[in-house]
Write a protein that holds these residues in place. Structure first.
Motif, short mmCIF file in Angstrom:
data_model
loop_
_atom_site.label_atom_id
_atom_site.label_comp_id
_atom_site.label_asym_id
_atom_site.label_seq_id
_atom_site.Cartn_x
_atom_site.Cartn_y
_atom_site.Cartn_z
N ASN A 121 0.83 -1.20 0.00
CA ASN A 121 0.00 0.00 0.00
C ASN A 121 0.87 1.25 0.00
O ASN A 121 2.09 1.18 0.12
CB ASN A 121 -0.98 -0.02 1.17
CG ASN A 121 -0.28 -0.06 2.52
OD1 ASN A 121 0.77 0.57 2.71
ND2 ASN A 121 -0.84 -0.79 3.46
N VAL A 122 0.22 2.40 -0.12
CA VAL A 122 0.94 3.66 -0.28
C VAL A 122 1.83 3.98 0.91
O VAL A 122 2.98 4.42 0.74
CB VAL A 122 -0.06 4.82 -0.50
CG1 VAL A 122 0.68 6.14 -0.64
CG2 VAL A 122 -0.92 4.57 -1.74
N ARG A 126 5.77 4.40 0.45
CA ARG A 126 6.37 5.72 0.62
C ARG A 126 7.49 5.68 1.66
O ARG A 126 8.53 6.32 1.50
CB ARG A 126 5.28 6.71 1.04
CG ARG A 126 5.76 8.15 1.15
CD ARG A 126 4.60 9.09 1.41
NE ARG A 126 3.76 9.21 0.22
CZ ARG A 126 2.45 9.02 0.21
NH1 ARG A 126 1.83 8.68 1.33
NH2 ARG A 126 1.75 9.16 -0.90
N GLN A 139 2.40 6.88 -6.71
CA GLN A 139 1.05 6.88 -7.25
C GLN A 139 0.39 5.52 -7.02
O GLN A 139 0.93 4.49 -7.45
CB GLN A 139 1.09 7.16 -8.76
CG GLN A 139 1.55 8.55 -9.13
CD GLN A 139 0.43 9.57 -9.01
OE1 GLN A 139 -0.74 9.21 -8.92
NE2 GLN A 139 0.79 10.84 -8.99
N PRO A 140 -0.76 5.47 -6.35
CA PRO A 140 -1.49 4.20 -6.25
C PRO A 140 -1.99 3.80 -7.64
O PRO A 140 -2.52 4.63 -8.38
CB PRO A 140 -2.66 4.53 -5.32
CG PRO A 140 -2.30 5.82 -4.66
CD PRO A 140 -1.43 6.56 -5.63
N THR A 169 2.25 2.05 -6.22
CA THR A 169 1.86 1.11 -5.17
C THR A 169 0.55 0.41 -5.53
O THR A 169 -0.14 0.81 -6.45
CB THR A 169 1.69 1.84 -3.83
OG1 THR A 169 0.64 2.82 -3.97
CG2 THR A 169 2.98 2.54 -3.41
#
Length: 325
Positions: A121-122, A126, A139-140, A169
């Motif tokens: 996940n983001v 990150r 960017q998802p 992600t």
């Protein structure tokens, strides 16, 4: 087993004389969707995921569903119709390799733009990207590709957003392929690294696909152009050094040979050189070409500066000078 399409794994648990049930674990957002969490429950779960991410922990969602012992059945809505229950978040500490940051920095010295492509996940993407010095503009994939990528439903601004992003992600296999293809269509020379079955389409499409021999799947290896025997991405910058050296030698030899031979032709036309002297100069140029190439084999220095072309995700042909060997 893990399903790279659904981003989760599932098992049936049963014992003699007892009712069976199903369990599933996978990407938190996938398990949240599976369990159909309401907005409050989802906010609490996402908050926990983000908290773990700031500490460098990846997370898995865990769910349970009552039902039959048949794990082969389609249980998207719960085993035998039973609702999936969200059991919690499982943190995993899976730090990057100790040499990852150095490897990425060395690749960037060659003008290569390195972008992260992950199913995480983001929040964790990150965090890891920041640790490696890759930037935090991730960017998802669900935001980048809101439609069905397999049907060509790609936003008009997707290529521009991909080029500007530091990574991606919550990525599915079709997203990886689309990212590589859009970068290529936009004029980039794209390299891809991967080791799973779901990486195969992107590895095959990329200009340079690199797979792992030890931990990677056979399908990924068959789709790749380069197979790393020791499962060490730190070798890639060394290959860039070798490629730059070979390219430099080829250019030098072409210039050397043409200069001597055209010089001999000009001198012969002016009557300064006779046929024998001209042939001798041609032979001298051939000897110099061989000696220059031999320097590369012996690890000798390449004279002057060479310019490298970016070959990883997002790497446009660049004109960054590379240090001499």
């Amino acid at each position: 087993p893990f399903d790279p399409i659904r981003k989760r794994t599932e098992a049936a648990v049963h014992a003699a004389g007892q009712a069976g049930f199903h369990v599933s674990k996978g990407a938190p957002q996938v398990i949240m969707d599976l369990c159909k969490l309401d907005s409050d429950q989802r906010a609490k779960a996402e908050q926990l995921v983000n908290q773990f991410a700031t500490q460098g922990y990846r997370t898995l969602g865990v769910a349970k569903s009552p039902g039959s012992n048949d794990v082969s059945a389609d249980t998207t809505s719960g085993a035998s119709g039973g609702a999936w229950m969200f059991m919690g978040i499982l943190p995993l500490f899976d730090p990057p390799r100790v040499d990852s940051k150095e490897t990425i920095a060395r690749a960037r010295d060659y003008g290569v733009q390195v972008k992260m492509v992950t199913g995480d996940n983001v929040a964790i993407g990150r965090e890891i990207s920041g640790q490696l010095g890759m930037g935090t503009n991730l960017q998802p994939a669900t935001s980048l590709f809101p439609g069905d990528v397999t049907k060509g439903e790609i936003p008009l601004d997707a290529a521009d957003r991909i080029a500007k992003a530091d990574g991606f992600t919550q990525v599915f296999p079709e997203h990886k392929y689309a990212i590589v293809k859009l970068l290529q269509d936009d004029g980039h020379i794209v390299g891809m690294t991967g080791d799973g079955v779901n990486d195969a389409p992107a590895l095959k499409t990329a200009g340079i696909g690199s797979a792992m021999a030890g931990i990677g799947s056979d399908i990924a290896a068959d789709s790749a152009d380069i197979i790393l025997v020791k499962d060490d991405l730190g070798k890639l910058p060394g290959l860039m050094t070798l490629a730059a050296a070979v390219s430099g030698k080829i250019k030098q030899n072409i210039i050397l040979s043409l200069s001597i031979n055209f010089g001999a032709i000009a001198l012969a036309a002016l009557g300064i050189l006779g046929p024998v002297s001209g042939a001798l100069m041609h032979n001298v140029s051939s000897v110099l070409v061989v000696l220059n190439a031999a320097l590369l084999l012996k690890g000798g220095k390449v004279i002057g500066e060479r310019k490298a072309t970016g070959i990883a995700s997002g790497g446009r042909p660049l004109e960054n000078p590379v240090k001499t060997l």
